[in-house]
Design a protein around this motif. Structure first.
Motif, PDB file in Angstrom:
ATOM      1  N   PHE A  81      43.385  92.898 -40.979  1.00 48.61           N
ATOM      2  CA  PHE A  81      42.990  94.096 -41.724  1.00 48.61           C
ATOM      3  C   PHE A  81      41.648  93.911 -42.416  1.00 48.61           C
ATOM      4  O   PHE A  81      40.862  94.839 -42.546  1.00 48.61           O
ATOM      5  N   VAL A  83      38.094  96.043 -41.467  1.00 44.36           N
ATOM      6  CA  VAL A  83      37.264  96.783 -42.414  1.00 44.36           C
ATOM      7  C   VAL A  83      35.814  96.318 -42.320  1.00 44.36           C
ATOM      8  O   VAL A  83      34.876  97.123 -42.334  1.00 44.36           O
ATOM      9  N   VAL A  93      50.273  96.822 -35.041  1.00 44.62           N
ATOM     10  CA  VAL A  93      50.510  97.780 -36.119  1.00 44.62           C
ATOM     11  C   VAL A  93      49.291  97.913 -37.023  1.00 44.62           C
ATOM     12  O   VAL A  93      48.808  99.016 -37.290  1.00 44.62           O
ATOM     13  N   LEU A  94      48.766  96.756 -37.468  1.00 42.21           N
ATOM     14  CA  LEU A  94      47.653  96.790 -38.419  1.00 42.21           C
ATOM     15  C   LEU A  94      46.405  97.394 -37.783  1.00 42.21           C
ATOM     16  O   LEU A  94      45.761  98.262 -38.377  1.00 42.21           O
ATOM     17  N   ARG A 107      46.681 101.068 -37.322  1.00 40.54           N
ATOM     18  CA  ARG A 107      46.643 101.804 -38.570  1.00 40.54           C
ATOM     19  C   ARG A 107      45.220 101.916 -39.098  1.00 40.54           C
ATOM     20  O   ARG A 107      44.772 102.980 -39.516  1.00 40.54           O
ATOM     21  N   ILE A 108      44.499 100.807 -39.063  1.00 37.95           N
ATOM     22  CA  ILE A 108      43.162 100.824 -39.645  1.00 37.95           C
ATOM     23  C   ILE A 108      42.223 101.712 -38.846  1.00 37.95           C
ATOM     24  O   ILE A 108      41.395 102.417 -39.403  1.00 37.95           O
TER      25      ILE A 108
END
Lengths: 497, 369
Positions: A137, A141, A437-438, A441-442
């Motif tokens: 994550f 970013v 998943v991560l 999502r991001i």
């Protein structure tokens, strides 16, 4: 086993989240009716154990063809429909990154194993450990910030600047020197070539505004294709094999010859056209290999196929690049091509090449994030299994009977080093599939991971169980596949029924 | 790496390679534990990583205190303070010749919380979870793996099916259950709960180790001597499997910190108002453009901890595994050969005279292709 796991997960979800939570505090006038509807839909009046068996009965129905996975509360759709929409998105996201991670990981792993305890080995070890320790994550970013926002800013006025070019060229030269190994004169030579080549390419890109209207052109394809063919021949039948080299170069020549005619076929293609062209390339590769003949026809054919496909891919990339300026300028994109959100730009319109470019720009960042992280473990696997093999007695035998180092590494060591790797890959792929998943999502991809996360938040047992069934069955399938592959590759092991 | 009586005498050099000679000389008269410790201490990367890890632990524990114990840092992680620099920029100033910390070295968020105190709190929480997951998973894995590996047949089958069942359950679900159950997990409950579902790899490895060790002669000897099964497991087999256990525990921990931060990031682990490195990142990722320091520091600490634990694990693996020993460089071997020559019996002199050329091939066959 799967039954036990489904029971645990169902109970956990039933216990963990309350699908009525949002409604309990809402002030909507239809609150009671909505609560009743959901209670009715999920049979919340029954105890969880009974609900579980109800769900199990529905799912077991798939065995004789009329099963159901229940309804989702979040958006009142059948769970199977949601799954049907989510699975392709995740496959699109995961497939490319897994492929790239495996190829990169194997190549780097072998390189480090062949240069054990060199500076290159230590550097790679450190870098792989670093990638291995990165939280996805956080990386995602950072990628969004530097890979998308800053890069898009940069694309508005793409000037690289001499210091950056020099620094990049020095880095490439250093890596080239480290990878080469052996005598210092050869190393310096390789480093010098790498430096010059990087300088030339970057200066060309900077001076001609290549980033604004990229494209390989027939000359670019000729250069890259020839390099690719020579590299492939060097790995597989060896540059000493005249027929192999001939087959590779013929394939390049043929690819160049059909470059312009193929452009017409690529004006309004579909994926079917592309697939047909790829098949044609394979056929041409086989024909070329056959034509060069010799006593080792199979290796010639293999080279022909690989190089022909490579030329096809280059032509395809070139065509995608031609669509780039129009894509960047289109109003929905607005000059900021690298996407950070979602799998496609909504209502983009345009033709096949627009859509393809769009997919690529949206795939770049999530794929990078996934590759960075899974590539590290493949490198470690390959390195350790390659080291194990290189110390084996049969490698000593192969060297002792005078085979060249290339044959020892490619034919004897590499193939055997792949065996343990082949058993790891299926299990790993299954894990990545459920574990994106991560990343999803991001980057706001509406795939399996996002679906699972939302359902878990909303306390939607049907959807969670749907996700869980797919991932669990994938995991089981991957395990079986791994066992079969192992038995197939290693004759010492037999699957006994 | 057995220490046979003859191995430590110089005459055995004739039969062994000189790299072995160095190794044997280094391990003369040492117990297994001492050998492992020595090898680990010589592993420079692992020692550096251990240093970094210790530094982080000590800093996190002492700076803001642990539980009721006060720390030396002037702020705590809950109170707000007037912003020191515009925007809450970090006061940490690292120049070429000077270093000053200022009031808020890692900066402040928009409310004026001290980022250093918050990061330290996050490190404490994440480390607690990491250690708990590691220890509990190791414990459960050892018990189940040992039972499965030692008692073939029914026990083994049941234990392995049980393991398979747990492998399939996603950790996110566990986090969600916990969140509901204790209304936002504390570090301790989260660590315990995740530890209870992360033991599967350890269980499998321990089982595999037990399957091979069970067939060894010393187990038969113990059994003939009348030892009970539990005594054989605990006193005879387990100490021999300790390398696998320790190495895998460290690797488990490096995965555990990533797992914990990921869960907290998604809101299923440690949640507001409590702090973990994961939920700090989740909270501040939107302010990356204006206040990047809020985002950088927690991430840097996650990476530093995971990286350090990985390197320590790598060092431990090298230390425990005799096959993965570092082959000394050609220069080191030549030096050792000279030394034996100086000490030398005729046998060793012949050996040393012959060695250096052959060694290059033996030590780095890949470099001379």
């Amino acid at each position: 086993m799967l039954l036990g796991a489904t029971f645990i997960v169902y109970m956990a979800v039933a216990f963990a989240a309350d699908p009525l939570a949002a409604l309990r505090t809402s002030t909507s006038p239809t609150r009671v009716q909505q609560m009743e509807r959901i209670t009715d839909l999920l049979s919340l009046d029954l105890p969880p154990v009974v609900r579980y068996f109800k769900w199990l009965g529905g799912a077991a129905g798939y065995l004789w063809g009329n099963g159901t996975l229940g309804m989702s509360v979040v958006n009142s759709q059948a769970v199977s429909a949601i799954l049907g929409a989510a699975v392709p998105t995740t496959v699109k996201l995961v497939a490319l990154s897994v492929l790239m991670a495996i190829v990169l990981g194997v190549v780097v792993g072998i390189a480090t194993a062949l240069r054990q305890y060199s500076a290159f080995d230590y550097l790679t070890t450190f870098v792989t450990f670093l990638f291995y320790s990165l939280p996805v994550f956080w990386v995602a970013v950072l990628l969004k910030e530097f890979g998308a926002i800053k890069f898009n800013d940069f694309l508005a006025d793409p000037h690289i600047g001499l210091p950056t070019i020099l620094a990049a060229a020095c880095c490439v030269a250093l890596i080239g020197t480290l990878v080469t190994g052996g005598r210092w004169r050869i190393r310096a030579f390789v480093g010098g070539i790498a430096f010059a080549a990087t300088m030339a390419v970057l200066l060309y890109i900077d001076q001609t505004g290549w980033l604004l209207r990229p494209g390989l052109g027939i000359i670019g394809i000729a250069i890259t294709g020839t390099c690719f063919a020579v590299a492939m021949v060097a790995i597989s039948p060896g540059l000493g094999n005249r027929r192999g080299l001939g087959a590779g170069l013929t394939a390049v020549a043929l690819g160049l010859a059909v470059y312009f005619p193929v452009q017409f076929a690529l004006v309004r293609p579909t994926w079917l056209t592309i697939a047909l062209l790829a098949l044609t390339a394979v056929a041409a590769g086989i024909a070329i290999g056959w034509g060069w003949g010799g006593d080792d026809r199979r290796s010639g054919i293999r080279t022909g196929i690989v190089v022909a496909l490579g030329m096809g891919a280059l032509t395809f990339v070139d065509r995608v690049m031609q669509a780039w300026p129009a894509y960047v300028a289109s109003p929905r994109v607005g000059g900021r091509p690298i996407g950070t959100i979602g799998a496609v730009t909504p209502s983009l319109g345009g033709n096949f090449w627009f859509a393809t470019t769009d997919v690529v720009t949206h795939l770049v960042l999530p794929t990078t994030a996934l590759v960075l992280i899974s590539f590290a473990s493949y490198t470690r696997y390959t390195r350790s299994s390659m080291l194990e093999v290189m110390n084996a007695d049969y490698i000593r035998t192969a060297r002792a009977k005078g085979l060249t180092e290339r044959v020892v590494v490619v034919r004897h060591a590499f193939r055997n080093a792949l065996i343990p790797l082949a058993t790891v890959i299926p299990i790993d792929v299954a894990a990545v599939f459920g574990g994106a998943v991560l990343t999803e999502r991001i980057f706001s991809w509406r795939g399996m991971g996002t679906m699972f996360l939302e359902a878990l938040r909303a306390g939607d047992p049907g959807t969670v169980m749907g996700y869980f069934l797919v991932t669990a069955m994938l995991a089981i399938g991957a395990n079986i596949l791994a066992d079969l592959v192992y038995a197939w590759l290693d004759p010492r092991i037999r699957v006994t029924s | 790496m057995s220490l046979l009586p003859g191995d430590s005498t110089p005459t055995s050099l004739d039969s062994g390679k000189s790299e072995n000679a160095i190794e044997l000389k280094a391990t003369e008269g040492l117990s297994q534990g001492q050998i492992v410790r020595r090898r680990f201490v010589r592993h420079r990367a692992a020692m550096a990583a251990l240093g970094v890890l210790l530094f982080i632990v000590v800093m996190a524990v002492t700076s803001i205190g642990w539980g009721p114990l006060p720390g030396w840092w002037k702020w705590d992680y809950t109170s707000t303070h007037p912003v020191a620099l515009p925007g809450g920029r970090p006061t940490l100033d690292i120049g070429f010749w000077h270093l000053s910390f200022g009031d808020h070295p890692f900066g402040q968020d928009i409310l004026g919380h001290d980022m250093f105190a918050m990061t330290m709190r996050g490190v404490q929480q994440s480390l607690t979870v990491m250690v708990l997951i590691g220890l509990i998973a190791a414990l459960v894995g050892i018990v189940i793996g040992a039972l499965a590996g030692f008692f073939p047949g029914k026990v083994d089958t049941v234990a392995m099916r049980f393991t398979d069942m747990f492998i399939a359950v996603p950790a996110l679900v566990i986090g969600a259950v916990l969140g509901k159950w204790v209304n936002g997990a504390s570090a301790v409950t989260l660590g315990v709960a995740l530890g209870l579902v992360q033991w599967m790899s350890m269980g499998r490895l321990v089982r595999a180790e037990f399957l091979t060790l069970r067939e060894r002669e010393f187990v038969d000897a113990a059994r003939v001597a009348g030892a009970s099964s539990s005594r054989i497991i605990v006193k005879h087999i387990l100490p021999n499997a300790i390398g696998v256990v320790i190495v895998n525990t460290t690797l488990l921990m490096s995965l555990a910190i990533l797992l914990e931060t990921s869960l907290s990031y998604l809101g299923f682990g440690i949640v507001y108002p409590d702090i973990s490195l994961g939920n700090l990142i989740s909270e501040y990722q939107t302010s990356f453009a204006e206040r990047p320091w809020l985002f950088w520091w927690p991430g840097v600490f996650i990476v530093a901890i995971a990286l350090a634990v990985n390197f320590v694990g790598d060092g431990l693996r090298d230390a425990f595994d005799p096959r993965q020993r570092r082959i000394p460089s050609a220069r080191a071997m030549a030096r050792a050969a000279r030394r034996t020559l100086a000490a030398g019996s005729p046998g060793t002199r012949r050996l040393a005279g012959l060695r250096p050329k052959g060694e290059k091939d033996g030590a780095q066959p890949e470099a001379t292709q």
